[in-house]
Structure formats: structure tokens, C-alpha cells
Design a protein around this motif. Structure first.
Motif, PDB file in Angstrom:
ATOM      1  N   ILE A 233       0.718  -1.140  -0.069  1.00  0.00           N
ATOM      2  CA  ILE A 233       0.098   0.007  -0.071  1.00  0.00           C
ATOM      3  C   ILE A 233       0.672   1.259  -0.218  1.00  0.00           C
ATOM      4  N   LEU A 234       2.091   1.340   0.820  1.00  0.00           N
ATOM      5  CA  LEU A 234       2.658   2.182   0.799  1.00  0.00           C
ATOM      6  C   LEU A 234       3.561   2.734  -0.503  1.00  0.00           C
ATOM      7  N   ALA A 235       4.033   1.227  -0.975  1.00  0.00           N
ATOM      8  CA  ALA A 235       4.598   1.500  -2.024  1.00  0.00           C
ATOM      9  C   ALA A 235       3.706   2.032  -3.565  1.00  0.00           C
ATOM     10  N   ALA A 236       2.390   1.724  -3.401  1.00  0.00           N
ATOM     11  CA  ALA A 236       1.408   2.063  -4.316  1.00  0.00           C
ATOM     12  C   ALA A 236       1.231   3.718  -4.242  1.00  0.00           C
ATOM     13  N   SER A 237       1.044   4.026  -3.014  1.00  0.00           N
ATOM     14  CA  SER A 237       0.864   5.371  -2.520  1.00  0.00           C
ATOM     15  C   SER A 237       1.998   6.382  -3.131  1.00  0.00           C
ATOM     16  N   LEU A 238       3.105   6.072  -2.937  1.00  0.00           N
ATOM     17  CA  LEU A 238       4.269   6.868  -3.499  1.00  0.00           C
ATOM     18  C   LEU A 238       4.330   6.717  -4.881  1.00  0.00           C
TER      19      LEU A 238
END
Length: 409
Positions: free
Chosen positions: A178-183
């Protein structure tokens, strides 16, 4: 006419629209100047809210369990930090706490603070400072590297005992994606463009002024004079400089410091295992040899590359780049810029060995039966990783192209 300066080679480009999902790249060095991401702010906001919920769950529930005979030791995400602190390794505990918990949390909370008002067509208080801080945190939030450390630790302990994964492990894995996708969907330009600046900054002819490219928001500020001392970017507030101050001198100093730390990091023990009163000290190399002798070649390769090969390669690469700039070399500037980008990206992955130590310390703490303590090499190795990251940040790749322009002239 809107203009933008490449952050890697300082070439000036016209800032024009690109198709949705596409990116504008520098025509000289190939660096990505800006991208047009569909619904960037809305998608980033949705993923950030999801990430915060997962983050709370990952820190509140059991993470990993270590089972020996009838004894089971359950841990939560912060247990390794607590054990390192109790062993007197407060420096290491602080670094692990910051890179795996504090900075990821600050990044998500900061994004939420910025994106919610923008979604409501309002400008949040201190937008420039907060968003600048978020971008600064990006290389230091290392949850994906920590996940790799978890996998290595599980493989290492699987032959000794039974590892019981808790619900937080699976939540943590989802959180990383999720963090990778948000960035990945975040478009910083979409945020910076919400800040109103004087139209004259965009429309002033370059020929009449001295352009200064902001390294944070990539705005091309047109200074009326050659001097930039004390000037700040009118959009993001970053202190402006034509080139990073004392870039080569600071890079060499950090390279030397990291090289000094590299020796004890590989010579001293990184873990000390106590089992039934007997102690065994392991270095990084002996850990690699353990995985090789156990037939776990992929894990041995990961540890060797991340902990031995990458740090020394990074030191050699930064030394070469600094030396080539000092010698005013004009050899293949585009290739040297690509080498620098790779060096800047891979350095953080060397932290995997530090995280392996953290997880082992958290799990294997069964008193007289079995205990794992962090050795002095862990602090030195952590120092190598952090110092080399600062060294890469101190190096200014635009100096590579300055030398080429001087040689051409």
C-alpha cells in the motif's frame, strides 16, 4: 512560457503537458522531469488512509512467535527496538525505531495533513514545509527493507525451531504494498502547482536572468543577479544554490568515514549467540558461510550482496565519480549520471542485516536456554549504511555536466 531545469544535469526544458500516464524526460541525461498521473491526489489519499489503518494493526497485534519445546515467545513490531535498548545498543535501537516506525508513520500522517485540505480545495497551513519534510523522509522510511530482513530471519531460524507468524506479519506485508503504491501514484508537481507564485517567475526570459533550478520542486527561478546567497525558492521555500555547497569535499569526507567504519563492521561480531551457557560470535561473513553450508544459496547471496558487496561498491562508485569531477573528466557523462542514480537507490537495502539482527534479538530471548545479542559490528555496519546514503546525497551530479560543458567550450 513555463520552464523547468533537470535536477541531474541542469538542462533547461519547456514545461508542457504530457499524455496521461506518461512522463517527460530530460533530453540529455534521461532523468524523469515530471509525470502526468491520473487522479494522483485522490488515489494517494485513499491509499494513505488505508495504510494508516494497516499501520495501527501491524503495531498492535502479535508479529512473530518463537517456539522452543513448550516455551513460546510472542513479539510485536517494536519488541526488537526494546531489546536492543535493554542490551545497551540505544543508537541502533533509535535508528531501527526511526526507519521502521516513526518515519513511515510521519510520512503517512504528513500526506494525510496535506491531501485532505487539497481535496477540499483548501491550502493547509505550512503546506510548503510539511510537503518538503515528506519528500525528505522518502529514502529513510525502510519498511520494505525490514520485510526482507524478516524473511531472512525466518529462514535462518526455521531449522532451529518453529516460527509462528502473527496476524501483524500479513498486515505488514499488505502495508508495504500500500505504501509503495501510494508513493508510486503521488505526483509532487500536482501539489506544488497548488501554491500560487508570481507569474513573472514563469514568464521572465531566460536570456535576461540567471536561472536557478530548485532541487525540491524543480521550479526554475530566474535570479536578477549571479549571487544566490540567502535566496529561497518562491514556491517551496528551499534554500537555493546553483550547486550543492562543498559537494565534493563533503562527499570525500563521508566516503572516508564510511570506509573506516567498514573494517570493524566486517571484522567484529554482528551477533552473539548464547545457548546453554556457551557463546558463539558470528560476523557478517560467517553468517553468509552458514547459509551456504546449509544449502540456502539464495539467502546467502542476498546477505552477501546487500551487506558486503553493495557497501564496498557504493564507496568505490562515489570515489570514482568524485575523482572524475575533480579531474574535469568529460567521459560518458550520461552513463556516469546513471551510475550515480543506481548508487543512490540501492544503498538503503544494505540495512537488511541490521534488521535481521533486530528480529533475531527480539525472538531469541529465552534466558539460559538461548539468547541472541547484537554485537558491536551492528553499530558500525549501520553507520556505514547511513554515512554512504549521506555521501550519495552530498554528491551533485550536475558537476559531471559542468565539466563536459567546460571541455566543450
Amino acid at each position: 512560457m513555463s520552464l523547468i531545469a533537470c535536477h541531474d544535469c541542469d538542462l533547461i526544458h519547456r514545461f508542457g503537458p504530457v499524455p496521461e500516464g506518461s512522463a517527460a524526460k530530460c533530453s540529455r541525461c534521461g532523468a524523469v522531469l515530471y509525470q502526468n498521473k491520473r487522479d494522483s491526489l485522490e488515489r494517494t489519499l485513499a491509499l494513505t488512509v488505508t495504510g494508516l489503518i494497516l499501520f495501527v494493526v501491524a503495531n498492535a497485534f502479535p508479529f512473530l512467535g518463537f517456539k522452543v519445546q513448550s516455551q513460546v515467545r510472542e513479539t510485536i513490531l517494536i519488541t526488537g527496538v526494546q531489546e536492543l535498548y535493554h542490551q545497551g545498543m540505544w543508537i541502533l535501537a533509535t535508528v531501527v525505531l526511526l526507519t521502521t516506525i516513526v518515519m513511515p508513520a510521519a510520512q503517512m500522517i504528513g500526506l494525510l495533513y496535506v491531501l485532505v485540505p487539497l481535496r477540499l480545495n483548501r491550502i493547509p497551513w505550512k503546506l510548503k514545509e510539511v510537503f518538503r519534510f515528506i519528500l525528505t523522509l522518502r529514502p529513510w522510511a525502510m519498511m520494505e527493507v525490514f520485510m526482507l530482513g524478516i524473511l531472512v530471519s525466518i529462514v535462518k531460524l526455521a531449522k532451529m525451531t518453529t516460527i509462528v507468524p502473527g496476524i501483524a506479519v500479513f498486515v505488514f506485508m499488505a502495508l508495504i504494498f500500500i505504501l509503495a503504491a501510494s508513493l508510486a501514484v503521488l505526483d509532487p508537481h500536482a501539489v506544488w502547482e497548488r501554491i500560487n507564485i508570481q507569474e513573472s517567475i514563469h514568464s521572465s526570459p531566460v536570456a535576461r536572468s540567471n536561472p536557478i533550478g530548485c532541487h525540491t520542486c524543480h521550479l526554475l527561478f530566474l535570479s536578477p543577479s549571479r549571487g544566490v546567497h540567502g535566496l529561497t525558492c518562491p514556491r517551496c521555500g528551499t534554500y537555493l544554490h546553483r550547486r550543492k555547497p562543498n559537494s565534493i569535499a563533503r562527499t570525500w569526507s563521508l566516503i572516508l568515514a564510511a570506509a573506516i567504519f567498514y573494517v570493524p563492521a566486517n571484522v567484529l561480531p554482528i551477533t552473539i549467540v548464547t545457548s546453554l551457557g556457551q557463546k558463539q560470535a558470528d560476523t557478517i561473513i560467517s553468517g553468509v558461510m552458514y547459509f551456504i553450508s546449509s544449502g540456502m544459496w539464495p539467502i546467502a547471496l542476498v546477505i552477501f550482496v546487500a551487506s558486503v558487496f553493495v557497501p564496498i561498491l557504493k564507496l568505490l562508485t562515489l570515489s570514482y565519480l568524485s575523482f572524475s569531477v575533480q579531474r574535469k573528466s568529460g567521459w560518458r557523462p550520461a552513463d556516469r549520471t546513471k551510475i550515480y542514480r543506481m548508487t543512490e537507490i540501492v544503498g538503503r537495502w544494505s540495512m537488511v542485516d541490521v534488521y535481521v539482527v533486530t528480529i533475531l534479538v527480539a525472538l531469541v530471548n529465552l534466558g539460559a536456554l538461548a539468547t541472541i545479542e547484537a554485537g558491536p559490528a551492528a553499530i558500525y555496519f549501520c553507520g556505514v549504511v547511513i554515512i554512504t546514503m549521506f555521501a550519495a546525497m552530498s554528491f551533485d551530479p550536475r558537476l559531471i555536466w559542468d565539466n563536459c560543458e567546460e571541455n566543450h567550450e
